[in-house]
Design an enzyme around this catalytic site. Structure first.
Site, short mmCIF file in Angstrom:
data_model
loop_
_atom_site.label_atom_id
_atom_site.label_comp_id
_atom_site.label_asym_id
_atom_site.label_seq_id
_atom_site.Cartn_x
_atom_site.Cartn_y
_atom_site.Cartn_z
N ASN A 78 0.93 -1.22 -0.01
CA ASN A 78 0.09 -0.05 -0.16
C ASN A 78 0.64 1.37 0.06
O ASN A 78 1.54 1.47 1.13
CB ASN A 78 -1.01 -0.07 1.15
N ASP A 94 -0.21 4.47 -0.12
CA ASP A 94 -0.87 5.70 0.22
C ASP A 94 0.28 6.59 1.02
O ASP A 94 0.01 7.91 0.58
CB ASP A 94 -2.04 5.41 1.41
N HIS A 95 0.93 6.21 1.81
CA HIS A 95 1.68 7.20 2.59
C HIS A 95 3.08 7.75 1.90
O HIS A 95 3.59 8.84 2.21
CB HIS A 95 2.22 6.53 3.89
N HIS A 107 -5.78 3.66 -1.73
CA HIS A 107 -7.02 4.03 -1.06
C HIS A 107 -7.15 5.29 -1.58
O HIS A 107 -6.71 6.35 -0.98
CB HIS A 107 -6.65 3.62 0.50
N ARG A 162 -9.50 8.21 -0.65
CA ARG A 162 -10.36 8.51 0.37
C ARG A 162 -11.41 9.50 0.13
O ARG A 162 -10.90 10.50 -0.96
CB ARG A 162 -9.61 8.73 1.53
N ARG A 200 -6.95 12.65 1.22
CA ARG A 200 -5.81 13.23 2.19
C ARG A 200 -4.61 12.53 1.62
O ARG A 200 -3.54 13.07 1.90
CB ARG A 200 -6.03 12.58 3.33
N HIS A 201 -4.24 11.47 0.99
CA HIS A 201 -3.29 10.94 0.49
C HIS A 201 -3.27 10.76 -1.17
O HIS A 201 -2.73 11.71 -1.84
CB HIS A 201 -2.51 9.81 1.11
N GLU A 227 -8.42 0.48 -2.90
CA GLU A 227 -9.48 0.52 -1.68
C GLU A 227 -10.22 1.81 -1.84
O GLU A 227 -9.79 2.70 -1.91
CB GLU A 227 -8.50 0.60 -0.28
N THR A 230 -6.88 6.16 10.13
CA THR A 230 -6.98 4.99 9.18
C THR A 230 -8.05 4.17 9.24
O THR A 230 -9.08 4.23 10.04
CB THR A 230 -5.61 3.92 9.48
N THR A 231 -8.17 3.17 8.41
CA THR A 231 -9.63 2.31 8.54
C THR A 231 -9.54 1.72 9.92
O THR A 231 -8.55 1.11 10.33
CB THR A 231 -9.44 1.09 7.38
N GLU A 273 -10.83 -9.70 2.64
CA GLU A 273 -9.38 -9.37 3.31
C GLU A 273 -9.64 -9.28 4.91
O GLU A 273 -10.68 -8.38 5.23
CB GLU A 273 -8.83 -8.07 3.04
N HIS A 315 -3.68 -5.02 7.60
CA HIS A 315 -3.81 -3.88 8.59
C HIS A 315 -2.87 -3.93 9.69
O HIS A 315 -2.85 -5.13 10.29
CB HIS A 315 -5.18 -3.85 9.16
N GLY A 372 1.12 -1.56 4.56
CA GLY A 372 1.53 -0.25 4.01
C GLY A 372 2.33 0.54 4.91
O GLY A 372 3.59 0.69 4.63
N HIS A 373 1.54 1.09 6.04
CA HIS A 373 2.24 2.11 6.84
C HIS A 373 3.70 1.27 7.53
O HIS A 373 4.70 2.36 7.28
CB HIS A 373 1.36 2.44 8.14
N1 PXP Z 1 -5.78 -3.31 4.24
C1 PXP Z 1 -6.84 -2.53 4.23
C2 PXP Z 1 -8.52 -2.83 3.84
C3 PXP Z 1 -6.47 -1.20 4.82
O1 PXP Z 1 -7.65 -0.08 4.58
C4 PXP Z 1 -5.24 -0.83 4.94
C5 PXP Z 1 -4.96 0.57 5.69
O2 PXP Z 1 -5.14 1.29 4.36
C6 PXP Z 1 -4.30 -1.83 4.74
C7 PXP Z 1 -4.64 -3.05 4.43
C8 PXP Z 1 -2.65 -1.53 5.18
O3 PXP Z 1 -2.66 -1.20 6.61
P1 PXP Z 1 -1.30 -0.83 7.18
O4 PXP Z 1 -0.90 0.60 6.33
O5 PXP Z 1 -1.56 -0.81 8.63
O6 PXP Z 1 -0.53 -1.75 6.75
#
Ligand code: PXP
Length: 245
Positions: free
Chosen positions: A7, A9-10, A43, A45, A49-50, A70, A100-101, A151, A194, A216-217
């Protein structure tokens, strides 16, 4: 071998911090694939935001990468998905004020709405993933609305592991294992994601039914210290080693 979805996003969060073009998420997408990721998750949103709309369009136009989009189940996102045609969409609940989600979808309550929502997406042959808690009745509902994939939300497990709350994290781990078996028996492909880190992925990747992990993060922030190539390689190694145990 399990697939690793990264992911990015960041990367967009960093770019947006300066309102300029660097670092470019599309460049990051190409890099993470060249370093061993199997797909890229973005993602989009509601508050942008990203990831922003032009990232979604560019990632399809400028690359041939497998993209997992996403998004929340809104009309706006349905339109974007059916125009851009990513490989998969992963529906998540979205609250404006969350960082975050925060949890899985309530597929049971939203069942009829989701069926109608997914119809045009399924017609475009986009694979459908639903982000759910390891809860049997939610998984049954996911199957009923036509999802190809669930997921499983690994966030609760990861938080409990960080707290070192062994009794509770082992309980949550059992739930994730049972949910994976149950979902696979319903014909669903099982993903997990996640909050995953080098530590927590060892547990989750050991679940045989899980085909893909979306991270991701942790990966992006660890890359600040170790670089993205080394970070992805280490994550791959942790995933592959956990399967051998
Ligand atoms: N899966 C889903 C459905 C998410 O919403 C996220 C966060 O955007 C992730 C995976 C990745 O989570 P993380 O950034 O904590 O690794």
């Amino acid at each position: 071998m399990k697939r690793l979805g990264v992911n990015i996003d960041h990367i967009a969060t960093l770019r947006n911090a300066r309102g300029e073009k660097h670092p470019d998420p599309i460049n990051a997408a190409k890099k993470v694939i060249s370093y061993g990721a199997d797909s890229v998750t973005i993602h989009l949103r509601e508050d942008r935001r990203h990831i922003i709309d032009s990232d979604v369009k560019r990632i399809k136009k400028e690359t041939f990468l497998p993209v997992n989009l996403e998004m929340a189940a809104t009309e706006e996102m349905q339109q974007i998905a059916t125009e851009v045609i990513p490989n998969a969409v992963c529906l998540v609940p979205e609250k404006r004020e969350e960082r975050t989600t925060e949890g899985g979808l309530d597929v049971i309550t939203e069942e009829n709405k989701l069926k109608t929502f997914l119809d045009p997406i399924i017609q475009k042959k986009i694979r459908v993933s639903l982000f759910v808690s390891p809860d049997i009745s939610q998984i049954e509902a996911a199957s009923r609305v036509g999802a190809n994939i669930i997921e499983l939300n690994t966030g609760t497990f990861c938080d409990l592991l960080i707290e070192n709350n062994k009794k509770e994290y082992l309980k949550e781990f059992e739930k994730l294992k049972e949910a994976s078996v149950y979902g696979k028996n319903l014909g669903l492909e099982i993903h997990g994601g996640h909050g995953l880190t080098f530590e927590s992925v060892k547990y989750i990747a050991s679940i045989p039914e899980i085909r893909e992990l979306n991270i991701g993060h942790f990966l992006i922030s660890q890359a600040v210290f170790d670089g993205i190539e080394k970070t992805i390689n280490t994550m791959r190694l942790e995933i592959d080693n956990s399967q051998k145990k």
